[in-house]
Design an enzyme around this catalytic site. Structure first.
Site, PDB file in Angstrom:
ATOM      1  CB  ALA A  60      -0.914   0.022   1.228  1.00 35.64           C
ATOM      2  CB  THR A 101      -6.394   1.513   7.547  1.00 33.29           C
ATOM      3  OG1 THR A 101      -6.092   2.447   8.584  1.00 33.29           O
ATOM      4  CG2 THR A 101      -7.155   2.253   6.452  1.00 33.29           C
ATOM      5  CE1 TYR A 125      -2.814   4.044   3.908  1.00 38.89           C
ATOM      6  CE2 TYR A 125      -3.902   4.458   6.004  1.00 38.89           C
ATOM      7  CZ  TYR A 125      -3.240   3.602   5.146  1.00 38.89           C
ATOM      8  OH  TYR A 125      -3.018   2.305   5.516  1.00 38.89           O
ATOM      9  CD1 TRP A 150      -2.818   2.973  15.679  1.00 38.29           C
ATOM     10  CD2 TRP A 150      -2.241   2.755  17.834  1.00 38.29           C
ATOM     11  NE1 TRP A 150      -3.474   3.946  16.381  1.00 38.29           N
ATOM     12  CE2 TRP A 150      -3.148   3.846  17.706  1.00 38.29           C
ATOM     13  CE3 TRP A 150      -1.758   2.423  19.090  1.00 38.29           C
ATOM     14  CZ2 TRP A 150      -3.560   4.606  18.800  1.00 38.29           C
ATOM     15  CZ3 TRP A 150      -2.170   3.184  20.189  1.00 38.29           C
ATOM     16  CH2 TRP A 150      -3.051   4.260  20.032  1.00 38.29           C
TER      17      TRP A 150
END
Length: 284
Positions: A60, A101, A125, A150
């Site tokens: 990514a 995410t 993002y 994280w």
């Protein structure tokens, strides 16, 4: 079974290939040197020649602040590149595992986000990763979308490594304490992703280590376990303004894992302990 893992030079891709090989599963890790995600023809030729049963998409564009200045490139890689892989997976009837995410959510409140919660990315993002999710869901039936946060692992830069490096020159550090979430150790996540690759329990999942903390708490626990005498002073996000908005709430509900029969990841404190051991072993 054959698995193609994108992003092998990164933290997660590296550990996924290691875990698959440990299980005796044929795995081929690829990076941008092999083909560009944004070049559909090149990606198609490469992947169709290998014909994997599973495409594990770990690669990514992850430069969150830089993405605010180059949104087209971020979108091209994270959304366009993912769409390219999803089309290829459909054509060769391969399963696809797409790593997403916590940034797809608005990042407010104090409750844990369920996989089906409303999406509202607050930065470029996060939006690009959401568009990647939408492409996978639009094109495929045999998919796993796995949201993480994280991230830290042996093969790359991360918050824990940064803290350890800073502790070599500072005995006191200010660290943000109003962003709350869960760390994700790539060694642990790779085990789960390999389990998913060997199953047909398709869907959208959240996968982080168990428990929640702030960045300040993560730093303090890292120093405690590493035996570093560093004082951590909690400060608000406003003390360290960034170009991209960071979510205050990155809590992700992992009940979805249990419901599907997958094992939850170990506690984040235990993950930090094993990661520090891994770092020390590598240093030796």
């Amino acid at each position: 079974m054959k698995v193609l893992v994108t992003g092998v030079t990164g933290q997660l891709g590296h550990d996924c290939v290691k875990e698959l090989e440990r299980r005796g599963i044929e795995a081929r890790g690829v990076a941008s040197r092999d083909f560009s995600l944004t070049d559909y023809a090149a990606a198609k030729a490469y992947i169709e020649a290998y014909r994997p049963d599973v495409i594990m998409h770990c690669a990514a564009y992850t430069a969150v602040d830089k993405a605010e200045d180059e949104p087209e490139l971020c979108e091209a890689v994270n959304a366009g590149g993912t769409r390219n892989l999803a089309m290829i997976a459909r054509d060769i009837d391969a399963k696809m595992i797409y790593i997403s995410t916590d940034y797809v959510f608005p990042g407010d409140g104090e409750s844990s986000y369920e996989p089906s919660a409303a999406k509202a990315p607050q930065n470029v993002y996060g939006l690009s990763k959401l568009h990647g999710e939408e492409a996978v869901q639009e094109l495929l039936d045999k998919y796993f979308i796995v949201r993480i946060s994280w991230v830290f692992g042996i093969n790359g830069k991360n918050f824990i490594r940064t803290m350890l490096k800073l502790s070599e020159k500072h005995d006191a550090l200010n660290v943000v304490d109003d962003q709350i979430g869960s760390p994700t150790y790539t060694h642990d996540l790779a085990v789960l992703l390999a389990d998913m690759a060997q199953s047909d329990k398709y869907g959208v999942y959240h996968a982080t280590n168990e428990g929640i903390c702030s960045w300040a708490e993560l730093a303090a626990e890292t120093f405690r376990q590493a035996g570093r005498n560093v004082t951590v002073t909690p400060v608000p996000s406003s003390a360290y303004p960034t170009k991209a908005v960071r979510p205050k709430n990155s809590r992700l509900s992992k009940q979805c894992l249990e419901d599907a029969g997958f094992r939850r990841l170990p506690s984040w404190q235990d993950a930090v302990k094993r990661y520090l051991l891994e770092l020390n072993t590598k240093a030796d």
